[in-house]
Design an enzyme around this catalytic site. Structure first.
Site, PDB file in Angstrom:
ATOM      1  N   GLY A  48       0.827  -1.201   0.000  1.00 53.17           N
ATOM      2  CA  GLY A  48       0.000   0.000   0.000  1.00 53.17           C
ATOM      3  C   GLY A  48       0.864   1.254   0.000  1.00 53.17           C
ATOM      4  O   GLY A  48       1.359   1.654  -1.033  1.00 53.17           O
ATOM      5  N   SER A 120       6.535  -4.495  -2.209  1.00 54.93           N
ATOM      6  CA  SER A 120       6.234  -3.087  -2.438  1.00 54.93           C
ATOM      7  C   SER A 120       6.364  -2.316  -1.117  1.00 54.93           C
ATOM      8  O   SER A 120       7.406  -2.406  -0.459  1.00 54.93           O
ATOM      9  CB  SER A 120       4.848  -2.961  -3.077  1.00 54.93           C
ATOM     10  OG  SER A 120       4.669  -1.690  -3.654  1.00 54.93           O
ATOM     11  N   TRP A 121       5.327  -1.569  -0.703  1.00 52.57           N
ATOM     12  CA  TRP A 121       5.417  -0.874   0.578  1.00 52.57           C
ATOM     13  C   TRP A 121       5.719  -1.850   1.718  1.00 52.57           C
ATOM     14  O   TRP A 121       6.421  -1.509   2.682  1.00 52.57           O
ATOM     15  CB  TRP A 121       4.119  -0.114   0.873  1.00 52.57           C
ATOM     16  CG  TRP A 121       3.959   0.190   2.341  1.00 52.57           C
ATOM     17  CD1 TRP A 121       3.149  -0.440   3.233  1.00 52.57           C
ATOM     18  CD2 TRP A 121       4.670   1.183   3.090  1.00 52.57           C
ATOM     19  NE1 TRP A 121       3.306   0.092   4.499  1.00 52.57           N
ATOM     20  CE2 TRP A 121       4.244   1.089   4.437  1.00 52.57           C
ATOM     21  CE3 TRP A 121       5.646   2.136   2.749  1.00 52.57           C
ATOM     22  CZ2 TRP A 121       4.738   1.911   5.446  1.00 52.57           C
ATOM     23  CZ3 TRP A 121       6.146   2.955   3.756  1.00 52.57           C
ATOM     24  CH2 TRP A 121       5.698   2.854   5.078  1.00 52.57           C
ATOM     25  N   ASP A 279       9.716  -3.568 -13.917  1.00 51.15           N
ATOM     26  CA  ASP A 279       8.910  -2.868 -12.910  1.00 51.15           C
ATOM     27  C   ASP A 279       8.994  -1.367 -13.164  1.00 51.15           C
ATOM     28  O   ASP A 279      10.005  -0.726 -12.874  1.00 51.15           O
ATOM     29  CB  ASP A 279       9.423  -3.206 -11.513  1.00 51.15           C
ATOM     30  CG  ASP A 279       8.520  -2.698 -10.393  1.00 51.15           C
ATOM     31  OD1 ASP A 279       7.782  -1.732 -10.623  1.00 51.15           O
ATOM     32  OD2 ASP A 279       8.577  -3.271  -9.289  1.00 51.15           O
ATOM     33  N   HIS A 307       5.860  -4.891 -11.663  1.00 50.13           N
ATOM     34  CA  HIS A 307       5.667  -4.660 -10.235  1.00 50.13           C
ATOM     35  C   HIS A 307       4.771  -5.715  -9.593  1.00 50.13           C
ATOM     36  O   HIS A 307       4.959  -6.074  -8.431  1.00 50.13           O
ATOM     37  CB  HIS A 307       5.063  -3.266 -10.020  1.00 50.13           C
ATOM     38  CG  HIS A 307       5.088  -2.808  -8.596  1.00 50.13           C
ATOM     39  ND1 HIS A 307       6.260  -2.454  -7.953  1.00 50.13           N
ATOM     40  CD2 HIS A 307       4.099  -2.648  -7.681  1.00 50.13           C
ATOM     41  CE1 HIS A 307       5.985  -2.096  -6.713  1.00 50.13           C
ATOM     42  NE2 HIS A 307       4.681  -2.206  -6.518  1.00 50.13           N
TER      43      HIS A 307
END
Length: 327
Positions: A48, A120-121, A279, A307
């Site tokens: 997120g 990711s986050w 990505d 990604h």
């Protein structure tokens, strides 16, 4: 039943325990545990920020060998209060707060050390936690590696726009909702959206969230996996964009470059990093730089993945988790 195909996720499994953990500041963090109560502890850290946990992530872990812990970070998923309400105070929703929440959850569940998995986050938050509490981390598996530097945010919301100029023009225009002039750079754009997501009028917040998600999907459009951001609806979309813009407007509340600069703190922790060469949202350079300072990390570059990853990405993650289950 043996699971011989490391390319195939494990069957779905339901949590055997769940609850809401009081982490202070009026926040209660939702958590769940699945798999084997006596298995190797593993914490899944969602992306997120503000996406909430996904049941599907459990399928990467052998439920007979892992004790699979998930949680919804402050303000999203089933945690309360939900950030979709602009009255919810985000000043107590920072990276330091989330790291403290993870540590409080570890103590609450009686875990000594756990494997950390996320993308990711989620990789940013994992690195922040692991560098603060390296003695509590057994191994780390990361996909689509980010450290949420301001330079990375500037790329995602401005630099990559040179590849998608039509969509970026719409994203810039959306930042001017409410009569303000369209903002100029990536940082200004993110701050403008953060302000819009705190607007008292729901239609303004809804339009800003839709415009933000449309841009996120444009960046991933060449991966051929639909519109995962636009597919979010109602409170989930509003909370996601409000939390994202809040974190990215503040450089994730981290000193610029600190997670790469302090990678040496991860020495002794085995790590597997899996990153797609294509990505567009989070270029490979971040994962590459991270491994330069983390001697126990292995970097696997998936040539055709972006990604969101692909079958090879998943296979690499499954293989790493299979290997670490023996530890």
């Amino acid at each position: 039943m043996p699971h011989n195909d490391r390319h195939r996720p494990f069957p779905e499994s339901d949590p055997y325990a769940e609850g809401l953990l009081d982490v202070g500041d009026g926040n209660h963090v939702y958590w769940s545990v699945a798999g084997n109560p006596d298995g190797k502890p593993a914490l899944v850290v969602h992306g997120g920020p503000g996406s909430g946990s996904s049941p599907g992530a459990r399928r990467l872990f052998d439920p007979e060998r892992y004790r699979i812990v998930q949680f919804d970070q402050r303000g999203c998923g089933r945690s309360t209060p939900h950030a979709s309400d602009p009255a919810v105070d985000l000043s107590v929703n920072t990276t330091a707060h989330l790291v403290a929440d993870m540590e409080r959850l570890r103590v609450h569940l009686g875990v000594d050390r756990w494997l950390l998995y996320g993308g990711s986050w989620g990789s940013t938050l994992i690195l922040a936690y692991a560098q603060a509490h390296p003695e509590r981390v057994s191994e780390i598996v990361l996909a689509s590696v980010t450290t949420t530097r301001r330079s990375e945010t500037a790329w995602l919301y401005e630099g990559v726009g040179r590849f998608f100029p039509e969509a970026h023009e719409r994203f810039r225009a959306g930042a001017g909702a409410g009569g303000a002039a369209p903002a100029a750079g990536g940082a200004e754009l993110v701050r403008a959206y953060a302000a819009l997501m705190n607007h008292p009028e729901l239609p303004v917040r809804e339009k800003a969230a839709a415009d933000w998600c449309a841009w996120e999907d444009a960046v991933l459009s060449m991966e051929g996996q639909g519109t995962p951001y636009t597919d979010r609806v109602d409170a989930a979309r509003l909370g996601f964009v409000r939390i994202c813009s809040h974190y990215f407007a503040h450089g994730a509340f981290l000193e610029e470059g600190v997670l790469i600069g302090n990678a040496h703190r991860l020495a002794g922790i085995p790590g597997v990093l899996v990153h797609g060469r294509l990505d567009m949202g989070g270029p490979l350079t971040t994962a590459w730089e991270l491994t330069r300072g983390w001697p126990d990390a292995e970097l696997y570059v998936v040539e055709q993945a972006g990604h969101l990853g692909d079958g090879e990405t998943r296979a690499r993650v499954l293989a790493a988790l299979e290997r670490f289950a023996k530890g």
